[in-house]
Design an enzyme around this catalytic site. Structure first.
Site, PDB file in Angstrom:
ATOM      1  N   PHE A 136       9.194   3.027  -6.288  1.00 18.44           N
ATOM      2  CA  PHE A 136       8.172   1.997  -6.370  1.00 18.44           C
ATOM      3  C   PHE A 136       8.782   0.629  -6.681  1.00 18.44           C
ATOM      4  O   PHE A 136       9.883   0.541  -7.229  1.00 18.44           O
ATOM      5  CB  PHE A 136       7.160   2.336  -7.466  1.00 18.44           C
TER       6      PHE A 136
ATOM      7  N   ASN B 227       0.888  -1.160   0.000  1.00 17.50           N
ATOM      8  CA  ASN B 227       0.000   0.000   0.000  1.00 17.50           C
ATOM      9  C   ASN B 227       0.928   1.213   0.000  1.00 17.50           C
ATOM     10  O   ASN B 227       1.718   1.388   0.920  1.00 17.50           O
ATOM     11  CB  ASN B 227      -0.901  -0.018   1.236  1.00 17.50           C
ATOM     12  N   SER B 228       0.835   2.034  -1.039  1.00 16.72           N
ATOM     13  CA  SER B 228       1.856   3.057  -1.267  1.00 16.72           C
ATOM     14  C   SER B 228       1.821   4.169  -0.228  1.00 16.72           C
ATOM     15  O   SER B 228       0.824   4.382   0.466  1.00 16.72           O
ATOM     16  CB  SER B 228       1.684   3.667  -2.657  1.00 16.72           C
ATOM     17  N   LEU B 229       2.929   4.900  -0.159  1.00 16.42           N
ATOM     18  CA  LEU B 229       3.054   6.082   0.678  1.00 16.42           C
ATOM     19  C   LEU B 229       1.889   7.026   0.374  1.00 16.42           C
ATOM     20  O   LEU B 229       1.721   7.462  -0.761  1.00 16.42           O
ATOM     21  CB  LEU B 229       4.385   6.763   0.350  1.00 16.42           C
ATOM     22  N   PRO B 230       1.039   7.356   1.368  1.00 12.27           N
ATOM     23  CA  PRO B 230      -0.147   8.172   1.083  1.00 12.27           C
ATOM     24  C   PRO B 230       0.155   9.486   0.383  1.00 12.27           C
ATOM     25  O   PRO B 230      -0.555   9.863  -0.573  1.00 12.27           O
ATOM     26  CB  PRO B 230      -0.755   8.385   2.470  1.00 12.27           C
TER      27      PRO B 230
END
Length: 357
Positions: A208, A62-65
């Protein structure tokens, strides 16, 4: 709603992961991790690793917000836009797009069938309606719903697939993390032209996971030495360029543009010294550069048809001689036959930074 019970929180900058946080064991710590501005690793080693310890390679997250939001800002969607997302992951980014545009305007592709199914379940809880989640190879896009006004990738690439350009309307935008094999990465924002090319600048640094089909098999060091001991038949020299100068994320990116097919490793010692090894993915060239604290010159050994340290040093000095331009001054032009990197505009191609298809 989208984050699984078991996650390994990362750090705001970089690729390091911390220890497992399990919602069932410590719900407060899990909630704190979920609402922190850090990436959350959700899968290791394509799902083959199931233990509490970290695996070898993170393969979903879940990527860096803050990165999610800035990329959505770069994407600049408008009412009625149709969007193709490459890399569904937990489904959170797809849910944000669906909330903004309507689920009927969003298609998301996930290569891993287990992750895709979990994302469908997450999105069903969020919806209905829900966006279409396709299990497949994201490089191929999804022609059944094309053309798209926007394409966004949540896994990095080193080669923008031509199918993404073909499935995007003229004037449409492709947004993707892009980086060379050597290292360094940034978000590129490409606009599709009527000539079959997409061109545009980088907007910001990123880090990523690589799209799975573009993760190369790197040769082991033993391949280069073939049973011989260092320095083998290497040519010995010295340099005044410290190996530390070429290790930054931006420096790696600039070097990677000009030194194709090269990758590096470090061998560290107790006194702060280390050896920077540079290898050719073809398996026939290597270079070592020895860093010693407080030294003003550094020993270099090179072997093979490529003089890899010379290439690295030339790339660094080209960048340094132009006052070290940042990511945002670089851009790409991607076409059916080649990709070209440039500085400031297409009239200033980066030396050697053209890759044929």
């Amino acid at each position: 709603m989208f984050v699984p019970a078991r996650v390994w929180p990362g750090i705001p900058e970089g690729t390091e992961q911390r220890a497992l946080v399990d919602r069932n064991a410590d719900p407060r710590a899990w909630l704190a991790a979920v609402y922190s501005n850090v990436p959350l690793t959700t899968q290791w080693d394509k799902g083959e690793h199931q233990g509490d310890e970290q695996g070898t390679t993170p393969t979903s997250s879940n990527s860096l917000p803050s990165m999610v939001f800035t990329m959505l800002s770069d994407l600049d969607v408008e009412d009625g836009h149709r969007v193709l997302e490459i890399g569904t992951g937990t489904g959170w980014n797809g849910a944000l797009l669906s909330h903004r545009l309507g689920a009927e305007n969003v298609v998301s592709i996930e290569y891993d069938p287990v992750i895709a199914e979990q994302a469908r379940e997450n999105l069903a809880e969020f919806g209905p309606p829900t966006p279409l989640v396709v299990t497949g190879d994201g490089r191929e896009g999804f022609a059944d719903r094309a053309p798209y006004d926007r394409v966004i990738a949540t896994a990095s690439v080193g080669d923008v697939p031509i199918a993404w350009i073909e499935q995007t309307v003229t004037g449409g935008v492709i947004l993707a993390p892009w980086g060379p094999l050597y290292g360094g990465e940034a978000i590129v924002r490409l606009t599709v032209g009527d000539d079959g090319h997409a061109r545009g600048r980088f907007t910001r640094s990123s880090a990523f996971m690589r799209i799975r089909q573009q993760r190369p098999e790197l040769p082991e060091p033993g391949v280069f030495f073939r049973g011989r001991t260092w320095p083998a038949d290497g040519r010995i020299s010295t340099t005044t360029l410290s190996p530390t100068a070429v290790g930054g994320w931006l420096a790696q990116f600039v070097i990677g543009l000009q030194v194709p097919g090269a990758f590096w490793r470090t061998e560290r010692y107790d006194d702060g010294a280390y050896t920077l090894w540079t290898y050719d993915i073809a398996g026939d060239s290597w270079a070592s550069a020895d860093y010693v604290p407080e030294a003003s010159s550094f020993d270099v050994v090179q072997e093979g048809p490529r003089r890899l340290w010379d290439e690295v040093e030339a790339a660094y000095r080209w960048w340094n001689g132009r006052s070290r331009p940042g990511f945002e001054r670089f851009g790409l032009t991607v076409g059916p036959r080649s990709t070209v990197a440039w500085l400031d505009d297409e009239s200033c191609p980066v030396p050697g930074a053209e890759w044929l298809r």
